[in-house]
Every structure is written in structure tokens, then in C-alpha cells.
Scaffold this motif. Structure first.
Motif, mmCIF file in Angstrom:
data_model
loop_
_atom_site.group_PDB
_atom_site.id
_atom_site.type_symbol
_atom_site.label_atom_id
_atom_site.label_comp_id
_atom_site.label_asym_id
_atom_site.label_seq_id
_atom_site.Cartn_x
_atom_site.Cartn_y
_atom_site.Cartn_z
ATOM 1 N N ALA A 199 25.159 43.489 -14.829
ATOM 2 C CA ALA A 199 24.074 43.471 -13.754
ATOM 3 C C ALA A 199 24.158 44.770 -12.763
ATOM 4 O O ALA A 199 25.067 44.791 -12.242
ATOM 5 N N GLY A 200 23.072 45.389 -13.028
ATOM 6 C CA GLY A 200 23.265 46.780 -12.453
ATOM 7 C C GLY A 200 24.119 47.931 -13.239
ATOM 8 O O GLY A 200 23.945 49.152 -12.639
ATOM 9 N N GLY A 201 24.350 47.544 -14.494
ATOM 10 C CA GLY A 201 25.031 48.635 -15.221
ATOM 11 C C GLY A 201 24.392 49.534 -16.031
ATOM 12 O O GLY A 201 25.134 50.485 -16.851
ATOM 13 N N MET A 202 23.029 49.658 -15.791
ATOM 14 C CA MET A 202 22.202 50.758 -16.328
ATOM 15 C C MET A 202 22.337 50.811 -17.859
ATOM 16 O O MET A 202 22.091 51.839 -18.370
ATOM 17 N N GLY A 203 22.463 49.532 -18.412
ATOM 18 C CA GLY A 203 22.552 49.565 -20.027
ATOM 19 C C GLY A 203 23.692 50.221 -20.686
ATOM 20 O O GLY A 203 23.721 50.031 -21.832
ATOM 21 N N LEU A 204 24.694 50.328 -19.910
ATOM 22 C CA LEU A 204 25.932 50.865 -20.631
ATOM 23 C C LEU A 204 26.969 50.151 -21.118
ATOM 24 O O LEU A 204 27.864 50.597 -21.419
ATOM 25 N N THR A 205 26.797 48.848 -21.087
ATOM 26 C CA THR A 205 27.794 47.888 -21.582
ATOM 27 C C THR A 205 27.227 47.155 -22.919
ATOM 28 O O THR A 205 27.793 46.715 -23.559
ATOM 29 N N GLY A 206 25.914 47.628 -23.225
ATOM 30 C CA GLY A 206 25.215 47.254 -24.303
ATOM 31 C C GLY A 206 24.026 46.871 -24.293
ATOM 32 O O GLY A 206 23.099 47.387 -23.162
ATOM 33 N N VAL A 207 23.280 46.353 -25.185
ATOM 34 C CA VAL A 207 21.845 46.140 -25.419
ATOM 35 C C VAL A 207 21.372 44.819 -25.128
ATOM 36 O O VAL A 207 21.891 43.909 -25.700
ATOM 37 N N ILE A 208 20.639 44.371 -23.931
ATOM 38 C CA ILE A 208 20.458 43.153 -23.556
ATOM 39 C C ILE A 208 19.311 42.613 -24.362
ATOM 40 O O ILE A 208 18.215 43.414 -24.562
ATOM 41 N N LEU A 209 19.619 41.589 -25.115
ATOM 42 C CA LEU A 209 18.426 41.042 -26.205
ATOM 43 C C LEU A 209 17.523 40.159 -25.456
ATOM 44 O O LEU A 209 16.502 39.865 -25.902
ATOM 45 N N SER A 210 18.296 39.050 -24.689
ATOM 46 C CA SER A 210 17.477 38.102 -24.164
ATOM 47 C C SER A 210 18.113 37.463 -22.864
ATOM 48 O O SER A 210 19.177 37.768 -22.629
ATOM 49 N N ALA A 211 17.359 36.728 -22.175
ATOM 50 C CA ALA A 211 17.927 36.254 -20.839
ATOM 51 C C ALA A 211 17.229 34.820 -20.608
ATOM 52 O O ALA A 211 16.079 34.781 -21.001
ATOM 53 N N ALA A 212 18.058 33.942 -19.967
ATOM 54 C CA ALA A 212 17.298 32.846 -19.214
ATOM 55 C C ALA A 212 17.738 33.079 -17.691
ATOM 56 O O ALA A 212 18.704 33.240 -17.276
ATOM 57 N N PHE A 213 16.580 32.711 -17.062
ATOM 58 C CA PHE A 213 16.597 32.684 -15.696
ATOM 59 C C PHE A 213 15.822 31.944 -14.780
ATOM 60 O O PHE A 213 14.845 31.264 -15.445
ATOM 61 N N GLN A 214 16.149 31.596 -13.474
ATOM 62 C CA GLN A 214 15.398 30.487 -12.664
ATOM 63 C C GLN A 214 14.191 31.377 -12.369
ATOM 64 O O GLN A 214 14.346 32.481 -11.760
ATOM 65 N N LEU A 215 13.186 30.424 -12.014
ATOM 66 C CA LEU A 215 11.855 30.838 -11.431
ATOM 67 C C LEU A 215 11.597 30.182 -10.182
ATOM 68 O O LEU A 215 12.539 29.447 -9.490
#
Length: 462
Positions: free
Chosen positions: A174-190
């Protein structure tokens, strides 16, 4: 070929292109790969070569965070499926390449809105998490990652890991500018809404002290709050930092006129003609922007309450002008954003005074109050005041001037937003981000060969 040429491409792309951030500065060349499945994304990472790879969404990071000179860049926009919606609980699961624009089209008719949106809806969910984006509601809702329930992350070893809040890997991502890996999907509250209109209060502030006082005393009444600030107002005594405050919330159904109640959840984005592709770099000079700022301030009401505005006009006015970043000319622009904590108001005043004396021709300058920051180790927001401004890069002595501001921000315990940066000195990053050593250590364990890297990461030693 530039990356803009490929932005509307369909199917796999494997082409060497020149690319920049939204500010159109610091161009570099990389191999652009457009995976259409998680398996193709994993294969692209596995075969990325010694210069590594970085994920890229819709290219709205202003600086060099989604560039990788001599390596590969993964265009994630083909992975844009909305996988499931729990319309009762208000939880969505989607691919990381899904844009906030797409989500709004799908979710608003169901009575749900994204929990956080920046000044553009043309960002992907993966980008929203990687930059831990913030919006006009940070003082109430925090940044985007606060609302994420889980995410799937493709790491350097080829694994797809489900990452949960409260874990070190989540806080690094979170805030890591893509440097820990490739985010493929996410679940989040609306966030639930009854209409797609906003009830908006507008008022003028005569100077920066008046502005800070109004925000401090009344921001708690509003879910969304932002102030446009005139950074060219100088030599006029109390006019320094004069501003227009715009604050509001989602309008309830009973606030709508009868005709609008027939389709209260209709999503009606406005689209204007695109900005010309070639404009002279000196078009937005001090005289032009000064005249615009004077007009903008004078035409704003001294106080107006309860005005109904379209959702897109309130949140994303510039999205209605395609390629609006071209108005700064061929040389592009820097978007400079920093935050300093509460108690550092005098630092904020000095910086505003310095910008005014310097005559930086910025007509897109906004001030907001942040609430408590979220646990992301490289997440930008912290409790305090954040100022963002656009500056044409052709301004004489701009680099050294911004270096001076960086030092003042760091001395005050503040930080500069990495998602908008293309020029920060690496020696200041550790002072600005105290969890950087933890981030580097986790990244070293997870990705010892630096498979995931970027121009930003190399420049700042992340």
C-alpha cells in the motif's frame, strides 16, 4: 512510437516505446507488454530480463513511477474485469486494471460509490493501491488502502499471494509504488449513495490565515473538502494565500428537484473537446495565469450553500478535457505535492510566501487537510496540511527552487508525494519516509534480484 499511441490497443502488445508520466517529463524507453490473463502477467515477469519490470495502469502518475528504462513495463489495462459485487454489503472484487471510471459506471446505478477518488477517475485499482491515493475526503475516510479487504499479488518468485491488511506485505504494498509485485486483483469496501449529485457549499477565504482557520473550524461538517489557492497573490497585503473553498457531500434524494428524482443514480460524465496536441510552452506564464486566478477568485461566490453539482464536475472537472496535460506545452510540467504536520503552519505559510515571491504560474493549486495516515510504509498522507501545484518545467531555476522547498518540508517532518515526483533528491527520502528501511529490507527478502523496479526506484534507491 510513444506509449500514447498504444493506449487504445487491444490484444497483447510487445513493443518498445517511449513513455513519460502525466507531467510529460523525463521520457525513457522500455518494452511495453500487455498481458490479457494472470498467466500472461506471470510469464511477462518471468521473462522480463535483467532490467526488471514494473506494472503500469492508465499513466496518471505524474513522474517516473511507472517507467523502467531499458526494461519492461506491464500495461495492466487489459485485466479489467469486475469479478463480483456484493450489492448488499457494498464490496466489489475486480482486476487491478479496472479503472475507477468503469467502477463508477457499474456501481453508481446500484447505489454505491468508490471509497476514495483522486482528481481523476482514470486511474486503475492497482494504481490506486500502489500509490495509496487520497481524495477530498481524507480527513474523514483516509486513503484508498484503508478500504481494501484483500488483494492478490504476483511476487518475484512467481507466486500469487493473497495479502491481507495488518500484514507487513500489505503495509509495504500500500503506497509501495508497485515495487513489491504486480497487484492482480483486489476486494474493497464501497460507500453508499442515494444520488449522483453533490450538495456543495462554496466560500471565499481572504488570505491563508483565514483559509486555515475556516478549514480547521468547519471541515468536520463535510465529507469532502478542498481549497483552490491563488499562489500568485502577492504584494497585496492580506491577499497572500487567498482561496476558494469547495466542500460538500452526496446529495440525498429529497434534495433533488422532481425531474432529477426520476433517475437519481444516472452517471452523466461531461466530455469537452481535447486539448490541442501542440501548444507553445510559454502560454501559461505569470501574466496569463495571474489573470485567470484573478477572474477565478472574483467570480466565486462569497458564500453559497447547497448548490447541486454533477458528481463528475465536483470530483473530476479536468477529466472532461481529454489530454488536458498538453496545455503546458511540449516541455511538460511538474506537479509538486507535499504535506507538513499540524503545528507546522508557519512552514506552510513560508512556502506559500516563497512560491508567491517566485511567481510560479500555477492555476491548479489546491490545499487540503489530511486526517490520520494509514499504515503503508511509503504511503504519503499524514495528519496535516497538503499543498499540490502544477508548475511548467520551463520556469527558470525551477529545480533549485524545488530543492529548497524539499529541504524545508523535510526539516519540518513532512514529505513529498512519490506518485507525483520525478526530481526529488535521494538523500531526503529517508528523512521523509521513516519506514523506508523496513520497506527496503522486506523488498530485499521478497525480491533479491530486483525483478520489480522502475525509474523512480533507481533514482531514489528504494
Amino acid at each position: 512510437m510513444s506509449v500514447d499511441t498504444l493506449s487504445a490497443a487491444t490484444g497483447p502488445v510487445d513493443t518498445t516505446v517511449s513513455m513519460t508520466g502525466w507531467g510529460r517529463t523525463a521520457p525513457t524507453t522500455a518494452l511495453l507488454v500487455r498481458p490479457r490473463s494472470y498467466a500472461e502477467a506471470a510469464a511477462a515477469v518471468r521473462d522480463c530480463g535483467r532490467r526488471g519490470s514494473i506494472a503500469r495502469g492508465l499513466g496518471r502518475a505524474y513522474g517516473d513511477a511507472a517507467q523502467n528504462a531499458g526494461g519492461s513495463v506491464l500495461d495492466m489495462t487489459a485485466l479489467d474485469r469486475v469479478r463480483s459485487i456484493d450489492a448488499e454489503a457494498g464490496v466489489v472484487v475486480c482486476d487491478a486494471g479496472t479503472s475507477l471510471h468503469t467502477l463508477m459506471k457499474v456501481l453508481l446505478p446500484l447505489g454505491w460509490f468508490v471509497p476514495v477518488t483522486p482528481g481523476t477517475r482514470y486511474v486503475t485499482v492497482g494504481g490506486a493501491i500502489s500509490a495509496d491515493i487520497h481524495g477530498k475526503n481524507h480527513h474523514v475516510s483516509g486513503s484508498f488502502s484503508r478500504h481494501v479487504r484483500s488483494l492478490d499479488l504476483l511476487t518475484a518468485d512467481g507466486e500469487i499471494r493473497t495479502v491481507l491488511p495488518g500484514t507487513p506485505l500489505f503495509d509495504a504494498t500500500a503506497g509501495g509504488m508497485g515495487l513489491t509485485g504486480v497487484i492482480l486483483s483486489a476486494a474493497f469496501q464501497l460507500h453508499p449513495v442515494a444520488t449522483t449529485l453533490m450538495s456543495v457549499d462554496t466560500e471565499r477565504a481572504t488570505d491563508i490565515d483565514d483559509l486555515l482557520a475556516r478549514l480547521t473550524s468547519t471541515d468536520h461538517r463535510y465529507r469532502y473538502s478542498v481549497a483552490w489557492i491563488d499562489l500568485l497573490a502577492r504584494g497585496r497585503g492580506a491577499a497572500l494565500g487567498r482561496a476558494v473553498l469547495t466542500r460538500g457531500d452526496h446529495a440525498p434524494l429529497d434534495a433533488l428537484p422532481a425531474r432529477a428524482r426520476r433517475r437519481p443514480l444516472a452517471f452523466r460524465p461531461v466530455r469537452l473537446p481535447a486539448a490541442p496536441s501542440h501548444l507553445p510552452s510559454g502560454l501559461l506564464g505569470r501574466t496569463t495565469v495571474g489573470a485567470f486566478n484573478e477572474l477565478w477568485y472574483r467570480r466565486a461566490p462569497r458564500r453559497r450553500t447547497g448548490e447541486l453539482q454533477q458528481l463528475t464536475s465536483f470530483f473530476h472537472p479536468l477529466d472532461g478535457v481529454p489530454h488536458w496535460n498538453r496545455v503546458y506545452g511540449r516541455d511538460g510540467f511538474v506537479q509538486y505535492q507535499f504535506v507538513v504536520g499540524y503545528g507546522q503552519e508557519e512552514t506552510l505559510r513560508r512556502i506559500v510566501r516563497s512560491i508567491a515571491r517566485r511567481g510560479c504560474p500555477s492555476f491548479l493549486a489546491v490545499l487540503k487537510r489530511f486526517g490520520e495516515g494509514d499504515p503503508g510504509w511509503l504511503s504519503f498522507p499524514m495528519a496535516g496540511w497538503t499543498l499540490a501545484l502544477d508548475i511548467p518545467v520551463g520556469l527558470t531555476g525551477l529545480g533549485s527552487f524545488l530543492d529548497e522547498l524539499d529541504e524545508e518540508v523535510a526539516t519540518a517532518g513532512g514529505r513529498v508525494y512519490l506518485a507525483k515526483d520525478a526530481r526529488l533528491r535521494p538523500d531526503l527520502v529517508t528523512a521523509m519516509y521513516p519506514r523506508l528501511d523496513d520497506f527496503r529490507a522486506l523488498r530485499g527478502e521478497l525480491d533479491p534480484r530486483s525483478v520489480f523496479t522502475s525509474d523512480l526506484a533507481r533514482r531514489l534507491g528504494l
